[in-house]
Design a protein around this motif. Sequence first.
Motif, PDB file in Angstrom:
ATOM      1  N   PRO A 118      28.530  55.306   0.773  1.00 53.33           N
ATOM      2  CA  PRO A 118      27.322  55.995   0.160  1.00 53.33           C
ATOM      3  C   PRO A 118      26.099  55.173   0.438  1.00 53.33           C
ATOM      4  CG  PRO A 118      28.651  54.967  -1.563  1.00 53.33           C
ATOM      5  CD  PRO A 118      29.287  54.627  -0.064  1.00 53.33           C
ATOM      6  N   ASP A 119      26.127  54.106   0.963  1.00 51.86           N
ATOM      7  CA  ASP A 119      24.813  53.234   1.267  1.00 51.86           C
ATOM      8  C   ASP A 119      24.048  53.769   2.704  1.00 51.86           C
ATOM      9  OD1 ASP A 119      24.858  52.173  -1.180  1.00 51.86           O
ATOM     10  OD2 ASP A 119      25.930  50.523  -0.528  1.00 51.86           O
ATOM     11  N   SER A 120      24.992  54.226   3.490  1.00 53.67           N
ATOM     12  CA  SER A 120      24.329  54.499   4.801  1.00 53.67           C
ATOM     13  C   SER A 120      24.847  55.723   5.387  1.00 53.67           C
ATOM     14  CB  SER A 120      24.799  53.555   5.835  1.00 53.67           C
ATOM     15  OG  SER A 120      26.014  53.214   5.944  1.00 53.67           O
ATOM     16  N   ILE A 121      24.268  56.951   4.730  1.00 50.44           N
ATOM     17  CA  ILE A 121      24.940  58.227   5.309  1.00 50.44           C
ATOM     18  C   ILE A 121      24.070  58.797   6.352  1.00 50.44           C
ATOM     19  CG2 ILE A 121      25.598  60.821   4.331  1.00 50.44           C
ATOM     20  CD1 ILE A 121      25.483  59.457   1.709  1.00 50.44           C
ATOM     21  N   PHE A 122      24.542  59.273   7.445  1.00 53.53           N
ATOM     22  CA  PHE A 122      23.766  59.605   8.612  1.00 53.53           C
ATOM     23  C   PHE A 122      23.570  61.185   8.682  1.00 53.53           C
ATOM     24  CE2 PHE A 122      23.544  61.446  13.060  1.00 53.53           C
ATOM     25  CZ  PHE A 122      22.390  60.591  13.433  1.00 53.53           C
ATOM     26  N   ILE A 123      22.394  61.666   8.492  1.00 53.08           N
ATOM     27  CA  ILE A 123      22.171  62.981   8.699  1.00 53.08           C
ATOM     28  C   ILE A 123      20.663  62.964   9.569  1.00 53.08           C
ATOM     29  CG2 ILE A 123      21.443  65.327   7.595  1.00 53.08           C
ATOM     30  CD1 ILE A 123      22.798  64.292   5.078  1.00 53.08           C
TER      31      ILE A 123
ATOM     32  N   GLY B 225      14.623  64.129   3.096  1.00 52.37           N
ATOM     33  CA  GLY B 225      15.354  63.881   1.830  1.00 52.37           C
ATOM     34  C   GLY B 225      16.212  64.938   1.434  1.00 52.37           C
ATOM     35  N   PHE B 226      17.083  64.720   0.336  1.00 49.61           N
ATOM     36  CA  PHE B 226      17.972  65.940  -0.141  1.00 49.61           C
ATOM     37  C   PHE B 226      17.914  65.785  -1.755  1.00 49.61           C
ATOM     38  CE2 PHE B 226      22.207  67.369  -0.694  1.00 49.61           C
ATOM     39  CZ  PHE B 226      22.225  68.581  -0.060  1.00 49.61           C
ATOM     40  N   LYS B 227      18.028  66.897  -2.349  1.00 54.10           N
ATOM     41  CA  LYS B 227      18.327  66.773  -3.935  1.00 54.10           C
ATOM     42  C   LYS B 227      18.842  68.139  -4.349  1.00 54.10           C
ATOM     43  CE  LYS B 227      15.686  66.515  -8.083  1.00 54.10           C
ATOM     44  NZ  LYS B 227      14.216  66.259  -9.059  1.00 54.10           N
ATOM     45  N   ILE B 228      19.945  67.850  -5.071  1.00 63.58           N
ATOM     46  CA  ILE B 228      20.474  68.907  -5.823  1.00 63.58           C
ATOM     47  C   ILE B 228      20.094  69.021  -7.014  1.00 63.58           C
ATOM     48  CG2 ILE B 228      22.839  70.045  -6.236  1.00 63.58           C
ATOM     49  CD1 ILE B 228      23.910  68.660  -3.891  1.00 63.58           C
ATOM     50  N   ASP B 229      19.594  70.194  -7.602  1.00 65.39           N
ATOM     51  CA  ASP B 229      19.191  70.356  -8.923  1.00 65.39           C
ATOM     52  C   ASP B 229      20.330  70.634  -9.625  1.00 65.39           C
ATOM     53  OD1 ASP B 229      17.438  70.645 -11.370  1.00 65.39           O
ATOM     54  OD2 ASP B 229      17.991  72.486 -11.241  1.00 65.39           O
ATOM     55  N   LYS B 230      21.246  71.531  -9.382  1.00 66.61           N
ATOM     56  CA  LYS B 230      22.456  71.904 -10.100  1.00 66.61           C
ATOM     57  C   LYS B 230      23.277  72.616  -8.973  1.00 66.61           C
ATOM     58  CE  LYS B 230      22.477  75.114 -13.613  1.00 66.61           C
ATOM     59  NZ  LYS B 230      22.526  75.572 -14.661  1.00 66.61           N
ATOM     60  N   ILE B 231      24.695  72.486  -8.973  1.00 65.06           N
ATOM     61  CA  ILE B 231      25.449  73.357  -8.390  1.00 65.06           C
ATOM     62  C   ILE B 231      26.545  73.822  -9.533  1.00 65.06           C
ATOM     63  CG2 ILE B 231      27.447  73.579  -6.773  1.00 65.06           C
ATOM     64  CD1 ILE B 231      25.987  71.533  -5.113  1.00 65.06           C
TER      65      ILE B 231
ATOM     66  N   GLU C 251      21.034  63.048  -5.344  1.00 65.36           N
ATOM     67  CA  GLU C 251      20.007  62.969  -4.299  1.00 65.36           C
ATOM     68  C   GLU C 251      20.508  62.016  -3.249  1.00 65.36           C
ATOM     69  OE1 GLU C 251      16.535  61.404  -6.207  1.00 65.36           O
ATOM     70  OE2 GLU C 251      16.508  62.850  -7.772  1.00 65.36           O
ATOM     71  N   LEU C 252      19.862  62.292  -2.200  1.00 64.79           N
ATOM     72  CA  LEU C 252      19.901  61.285  -0.842  1.00 64.79           C
ATOM     73  C   LEU C 252      18.671  60.774  -0.559  1.00 64.79           C
ATOM     74  CD1 LEU C 252      22.366  63.294   1.408  1.00 64.79           C
ATOM     75  CD2 LEU C 252      22.854  61.357  -0.010  1.00 64.79           C
ATOM     76  N   ASP C 253      18.498  59.669  -0.435  1.00 68.38           N
ATOM     77  CA  ASP C 253      17.119  58.927  -0.311  1.00 68.38           C
ATOM     78  C   ASP C 253      17.197  58.393   0.925  1.00 68.38           C
ATOM     79  OD1 ASP C 253      16.220  59.470  -2.801  1.00 68.38           O
ATOM     80  OD2 ASP C 253      16.756  57.845  -3.806  1.00 68.38           O
ATOM     81  N   LYS C 254      15.873  58.627   1.849  1.00 64.10           N
ATOM     82  CA  LYS C 254      16.158  58.070   3.140  1.00 64.10           C
ATOM     83  C   LYS C 254      15.769  56.427   2.976  1.00 64.10           C
ATOM     84  CE  LYS C 254      14.903  59.517   7.818  1.00 64.10           C
ATOM     85  NZ  LYS C 254      14.012  60.554   8.549  1.00 64.10           N
ATOM     86  N   ILE C 255      16.643  55.754   3.930  1.00 65.84           N
ATOM     87  CA  ILE C 255      16.443  54.395   3.850  1.00 65.84           C
ATOM     88  C   ILE C 255      15.096  54.025   4.480  1.00 65.84           C
ATOM     89  CG2 ILE C 255      17.525  52.015   4.656  1.00 65.84           C
ATOM     90  CD1 ILE C 255      20.235  53.458   4.626  1.00 65.84           C
ATOM     91  N   SER C 256      14.729  54.358   5.691  1.00 66.04           N
ATOM     92  CA  SER C 256      13.489  54.110   6.405  1.00 66.04           C
ATOM     93  C   SER C 256      13.019  55.166   7.251  1.00 66.04           C
ATOM     94  CB  SER C 256      13.648  52.901   7.151  1.00 66.04           C
ATOM     95  OG  SER C 256      14.484  52.994   8.496  1.00 66.04           O
ATOM     96  N   ASP C 257      11.678  55.390   7.531  1.00 72.37           N
ATOM     97  CA  ASP C 257      11.303  56.641   8.398  1.00 72.37           C
ATOM     98  C   ASP C 257      11.833  56.446   9.740  1.00 72.37           C
ATOM     99  OD1 ASP C 257      10.023  57.598   6.250  1.00 72.37           O
ATOM    100  OD2 ASP C 257       7.967  56.496   6.670  1.00 72.37           O
TER     101      ASP C 257
ATOM    102  N   LEU D  45      14.850  55.920  10.927  1.00 76.78           N
ATOM    103  CA  LEU D  45      16.206  55.907  10.879  1.00 76.78           C
ATOM    104  C   LEU D  45      16.698  57.156  10.174  1.00 76.78           C
ATOM    105  CD1 LEU D  45      17.426  52.259  10.151  1.00 76.78           C
ATOM    106  CD2 LEU D  45      17.542  53.309  12.351  1.00 76.78           C
ATOM    107  N   ASP D  46      17.771  57.946  10.564  1.00 77.47           N
ATOM    108  CA  ASP D  46      18.450  59.058   9.850  1.00 77.47           C
ATOM    109  C   ASP D  46      19.380  58.592   8.867  1.00 77.47           C
ATOM    110  OD1 ASP D  46      16.475  60.857  10.968  1.00 77.47           O
ATOM    111  OD2 ASP D  46      17.945  61.004  12.930  1.00 77.47           O
ATOM    112  N   LEU D  47      19.336  57.398   8.325  1.00 80.57           N
ATOM    113  CA  LEU D  47      20.215  57.131   7.305  1.00 80.57           C
ATOM    114  C   LEU D  47      19.799  57.289   5.918  1.00 80.57           C
ATOM    115  CD1 LEU D  47      21.408  53.753   9.187  1.00 80.57           C
ATOM    116  CD2 LEU D  47      22.676  55.794   8.924  1.00 80.57           C
ATOM    117  N   PHE D  48      20.649  57.670   5.123  1.00 78.48           N
ATOM    118  CA  PHE D  48      20.191  57.916   3.881  1.00 78.48           C
ATOM    119  C   PHE D  48      21.015  57.306   2.860  1.00 78.48           C
ATOM    120  CE2 PHE D  48      19.089  61.610   6.193  1.00 78.48           C
ATOM    121  CZ  PHE D  48      17.763  62.035   5.461  1.00 78.48           C
ATOM    122  N   MET D  49      20.785  56.899   1.516  1.00 82.19           N
ATOM    123  CA  MET D  49      21.467  56.178   0.465  1.00 82.19           C
ATOM    124  C   MET D  49      21.863  57.451  -0.682  1.00 82.19           C
ATOM    125  SD  MET D  49      20.778  52.622  -1.463  1.00 82.19           S
ATOM    126  CE  MET D  49      19.059  53.352  -2.083  1.00 82.19           C
ATOM    127  N   LEU D  50      22.969  57.100  -1.112  1.00 85.26           N
ATOM    128  CA  LEU D  50      23.322  58.048  -2.096  1.00 85.26           C
ATOM    129  C   LEU D  50      22.723  57.632  -3.650  1.00 85.26           C
ATOM    130  CD1 LEU D  50      24.920  60.810  -3.106  1.00 85.26           C
ATOM    131  CD2 LEU D  50      27.035  59.218  -3.359  1.00 85.26           C
TER     132      LEU D  50
END
Length: 438
Positions: free
Chosen positions: A8-13, A18-24, A56-62, A64-69
């Motif tokens: 969950p510390d290096s998700i490639f998208i 960025g990515f955020k789910i308010d509610k599912i 939420e998925l927060d981008k690790i750096s601009d 890289l296309d890697l995100f942290m959960l």
Amino acid sequence: EEKTKFNPDSIFIAGLQGFKIDKIEFKKFKVYVVDLETEEIIREQKNLGIEIRGIELDKISDSLDLFMLNTDAAVIEFPKQEFNLPGGYYKLGFKHLKITPADSLIVLKGLKLKITYSDKYEMAKKLHFTSEIFDIDLEELRVINLDFGKAVRDGSIYIDTVLVSGLNLALLMDKRLPFNEAKRPKLPNQLVKGLKFPLYVDHIIIENSELVYQEKMPDHEKPMTAMLGDLYVHIRRATSIRDSIMTRKPMTMNLKSKLMKKPWMEVDFVFPLFRANDTFFYAGQLAGAKLSIFNDAAFPAIGVKFIDGHLDGITFKGSANPYFSKGEFTMLYTNLKAEVVKKDQINKNKFATWAANAALRNANPGKNGTTRVAKMEFERVIYKGFGNIVWKTLQSGITNTISPVGKNVKEDKSKKKAQKKADDPEQKQKKKKRDKKK
């Protein structure tokens, strides 16, 4: 087919900032289990529901296309649910389940496990063998300080505390059916350290609870009933992790309860997980009470009713392995009188009652003032479990105490002689003079 670990510390998208789910929210959805060969529906569950918030998925750096959960605000909730368990014998339901990763917390409320049959004994016949039939009603279960990160990354379960409150557990065994002699139930220490996944739970606490255990015996209308009221259990260091086992700190269990809802009982178990022979140790005590309160257990099991007598207290200690259990048992009581009843439960067997009372030791200490310490010993029935080996061992201690041919613990003669010498008034006076000179 290949098992891949989720990090969950290096998700490639690619292509997202960025990515955020308010509610599912899933409402009234259904799950079907289908036999693909016959195309028949084996099982279906309706009106299920789940709500997920704050993922939420927060981008690790601009670059890289890697995100942290990010689960700091995450909440997963299950509203009231009820579904049938595999096999068709039980249905499981609960009022509310809430999972909060940020707080390392799971809270489950209003859990119920009920049989799908209107008659427990009809269900017992379907099982073919003598088996435990459960009825569970639980107010609340809390899993506190669960390491969600480790659980997601590598399937390791690290928990500080599992707190169970308001558990009402009823167990029934119909002993009119045969036992499954192919079974090989494991003792608690064998079960925990033999788990196929890493587990460490520092505390398991059961409080404000009750256990009712019943056995339906042949030739008896009423089942044998044993009750533990105001039940409290505290288990420490339940682990399957080798490094934790090699510290040689044992798993322990402390149990406190009111037996038959009257006298207080306390038992301590020590399970050294590092032992190759799987030996565990136990010691306990039971407070005083009228012997007649145990009739609901004694009468169906052995056909004896206590008509008089007072239990002043019981203490015991022993050890057991998967094959044999032994120890020492001290039962203090006065004025024991029993009544032997025939199998039809109506006619009292007067001769047997007279013979029993003439033969039984009706008090401990006896008339000579000597307290008998009885032997406990039991060879385990290999297809029966932990509860059976503990109860049968204690039962041997009771039998050896009240029976005229019961086995007692032999005292060390040299210790007895030394004690007699120490108790002699003349010797006491001489010792007093020696101490004064010193």
